[in-house]
Design a protein around this motif. Structure first.
Motif, PDB file in Angstrom:
ATOM      1  N   ASN A   1      -3.021  -1.993   0.558  1.00 38.52           N
ATOM      2  CA  ASN A   1      -3.980  -3.151  -0.121  1.00 38.52           C
ATOM      3  C   ASN A   1      -4.866  -2.515  -1.232  1.00 38.52           C
ATOM      4  OD1 ASN A   1      -4.068  -5.527   1.990  1.00 38.52           O
ATOM      5  ND2 ASN A   1      -3.843  -3.732   3.186  1.00 38.52           N
ATOM      6  N   SER A   2      -4.326  -1.805  -2.153  1.00 37.11           N
ATOM      7  CA  SER A   2      -5.082  -1.368  -3.455  1.00 37.11           C
ATOM      8  C   SER A   2      -5.241  -2.265  -4.117  1.00 37.11           C
ATOM      9  CB  SER A   2      -4.228  -0.497  -3.936  1.00 37.11           C
ATOM     10  OG  SER A   2      -2.953  -0.939  -4.259  1.00 37.11           O
ATOM     11  N   ASP A   3      -6.039  -2.132  -5.228  1.00 36.40           N
ATOM     12  CA  ASP A   3      -6.419  -3.133  -6.190  1.00 36.40           C
ATOM     13  C   ASP A   3      -5.597  -3.859  -6.774  1.00 36.40           C
ATOM     14  OD1 ASP A   3      -8.908  -2.497  -5.566  1.00 36.40           O
ATOM     15  OD2 ASP A   3      -9.337  -1.102  -7.405  1.00 36.40           O
ATOM     16  N   GLU A   4      -4.159  -3.125  -6.898  1.00 33.19           N
ATOM     17  CA  GLU A   4      -2.897  -3.705  -7.547  1.00 33.19           C
ATOM     18  C   GLU A   4      -2.248  -4.884  -7.019  1.00 33.19           C
ATOM     19  OE1 GLU A   4      -3.384  -0.321  -7.144  1.00 33.19           O
ATOM     20  OE2 GLU A   4      -4.420  -0.075  -9.258  1.00 33.19           O
ATOM     21  N   VAL A   5      -2.483  -4.697  -5.560  1.00 34.66           N
ATOM     22  CA  VAL A   5      -1.865  -5.640  -4.633  1.00 34.66           C
ATOM     23  C   VAL A   5      -2.454  -6.868  -4.772  1.00 34.66           C
ATOM     24  CG1 VAL A   5      -1.220  -6.304  -2.359  1.00 34.66           C
ATOM     25  CG2 VAL A   5      -1.273  -3.949  -3.112  1.00 34.66           C
ATOM     26  N   ILE A   6      -1.802  -7.956  -4.970  1.00 36.64           N
ATOM     27  CA  ILE A   6      -1.898  -9.557  -5.194  1.00 36.64           C
ATOM     28  C   ILE A   6      -2.251 -10.075  -3.917  1.00 36.64           C
ATOM     29  CG2 ILE A   6      -1.360 -11.752  -6.098  1.00 36.64           C
ATOM     30  CD1 ILE A   6       0.611 -10.614  -7.915  1.00 36.64           C
ATOM     31  N   ASP A   7      -1.718 -10.090  -2.835  1.00 33.61           N
ATOM     32  CA  ASP A   7      -1.998 -10.742  -1.477  1.00 33.61           C
ATOM     33  C   ASP A   7      -2.681  -9.464  -0.623  1.00 33.61           C
ATOM     34  OD1 ASP A   7      -2.224 -12.449   0.441  1.00 33.61           O
ATOM     35  OD2 ASP A   7      -0.223 -12.185   1.306  1.00 33.61           O
TER      36      ASP A   7
END
Length: 467
Positions: free
Chosen positions: A39-45
């Motif tokens: 759930n990093s900043d790069e994850v969309i969902d």
């Protein structure tokens, strides 16, 4: 899910147990590692902590099922896991001071090889003389190079000439520019000439063992200080496998110091445990490799592959969910083909008549394109707007204009127009199979939740990323 008791006592611990999967504890730090990574900043969902709990539990249940099925005893699993594990562990066996020593040693060798001279960046124009060339053939190449030299003397640009006439393709595209060189790194004839030049000057044509050259010296410099070159040296030594060799030396050293003979695998297991005990991120990364491989094997065997082969189940699922695959614009399921000769239009249609559509492509290839291409074709499900020719001939779209293929003036289609949606699941097989696999996986997880106990401490869960 049941709640654990005694949460106040657990909170006092540095790393409390957040959940138990069939009795096995899962600490807060393990959950945090997985949650934060997925759930990093790069994850969309991105998921909230509460939303992620069910996903994480399902993940752990699948791993537990794999362990119960003894998939961790498979030779294929053990080999693949060790490969991933060793990629992380072996480099850590090499102290950075050891790599630094090797970098210094390599730098000193570079410096010694320069013999007190500078580095050069030459550019050249090269004309090859083939091996065993006759005297006349060699002289002909030399005459060509003389004309190049004359053009340079008359003001021609060196880089432009190199691009046009040089027969060293790797440097010609760069205007003849070569990488930086030092002594004993290239042909002796080339080196002698290059070191005799001043920056900006070029040589007369000269012959080496491979052909004729004209060399221009672009620049020269002293060897950079060690600290400036160290990152490049380290990357180079890494690419040459130095760290792996040093890791093997470290393993040999550990084995010798232990006294009791051990295999490399035994030592790596012990070193993995030692290093993971000091670094939670490393511990959970190694566990991630282990569990991820098990999960994939478990789902492949018990969910994904069986679902793919269950054509009756897929067909039944499609019939029950047919509306899900409806569409707003017409589609065409079939083949559009283009012929060199008009007679082949009917011939193709006749050849594939009463044959399964899965065989159409191979039939056309064997009967019409065996020696040369007489028919070009494209067979798939076409959405309106994807192929102009299908729009014109099959879907009859108003205003659509055909795009003829040069050399293949005759066009035809074979198939069916689908207005509202697919008639058979095979027309949207990728989507239907993926959905059916998802359904089977949900059913599989439901069975696992009935089989195994899951307990989550809500109070500890509330402290995730907040302690």
């Amino acid at each position: 899910m049941a709640l654990l008791c005694g949460a106040s006592a657990l909170r006092a611990q540095e790393d409390p147990v957040l959940m138990r999967i069939n009795g096995a504890p899962v600490t807060r730090s393990e959950f945090e590692y997985n949650y934060n990574k997925n759930n990093s900043d790069e994850v969309i969902d991105k998921k909230t902590v509460d939303e992620y709990v069910d996903l994480f539990v399902n993940y752990k249940l699948k791993v537990l099922a794999a362990l119960d099925d003894r998939l961790d005893t498979l030779t294929s699993f053990q080999k693949e896991f060790r490969m991933y594990r060793d990629q992380q562990i072996r480099p850590l066996l090499v102290p950075e001071t050891r790599m630094d020593e090797e970098c210094v040693r390599y730098y000193d060798m570079m410096k010694a090889n320069l013999q007190g001279r500078q580095l050069l960046q030459p550019s050249h124009i090269f004309l090859r003389v083939k091996q065993k060339a006759t005297k006349e053939e060699q002289e002909a190449v030399g005459a060509r190079m003389d004309s190049v030299y004359k053009a340079l003397q008359e003001g021609a640009d060196f880089a432009e000439l190199a691009k046009k006439v040089s027969e060293d393709p790797q440097t010609a595209v760069r205007g003849g520019v070569l990488p930086w060189i030092g002594p004993n790194q290239t042909l002796k004839e080339f080196e002698d000439v290059a070191y005799s030049l001043e920056v900006g000057s070029y040589s007369q044509p000269f012959l080496s063992t491979v052909g004729y050259h004209i060399v221009k010296l672009m620049d020269k410099k002293d060897l950079e200080p060690f600290n400036e070159l160290k990152p490049n040296i380290e990357r180079f030594l890494e690419s040459q496998g130095l760290r792996d060799r040093l890791a093997m030396q470290a393993l040999d050293s550990i084995a010798a110091a232990g006294g009791t003979p051990k295999t490399v695998e035994e030592i790596l297991e012990e070193e993995t445990a030692r290093l993971c005990a000091k670094d939670n991120n490393l511990k959970y990364l190694v566990q991630e490799y282990h569990d991820g491989l098990l999960l994939f094997e478990e789902c492949s065997r018990n969910v994904w592959e069986p679902a793919t082969k269950d054509t009756l189940g897929i067909e039944d699922y499609f019939k029950r969910n047919k509306k899900k695959y409806s569409w707003d614009v017409p589609h065409f399921d079939g083949m559009v083909y283009y012929c060199r000769d008009k007679k082949d239009v009917k011939a193709v249609r006749k050849a594939i008549r009463k044959q399964p559509d899965s065989q159409w492509t191979s039939i056309v290839r064997q009967q019409f394109n065996k020696d040369s291409v007489s028919v070009k074709m494209e067979k798939r499900l076409f959405k309106q707007g994807e192929n102009a020719n299908v729009d014109v001939v099959a879907l009859k779209v108003k205003g659509a204009e055909p795009k003829p293929i040069e050399g293949f003036p005759y066009m035809a289609v074979v198939g069916e127009k689908l207005k509202k949606g697919p008639e058979r699941w095979t027309q949207v097989s990728a989507a239907v199979v993926a959905d059916y696999q998802r359904l089977r996986e949900e059913e599989f997880v439901a069975r696992l939740r009935e089989k195994y106990t899951v307990e989550v401490d809500k109070e500890v869960l509330a402290t995730v990323n907040k302690h």
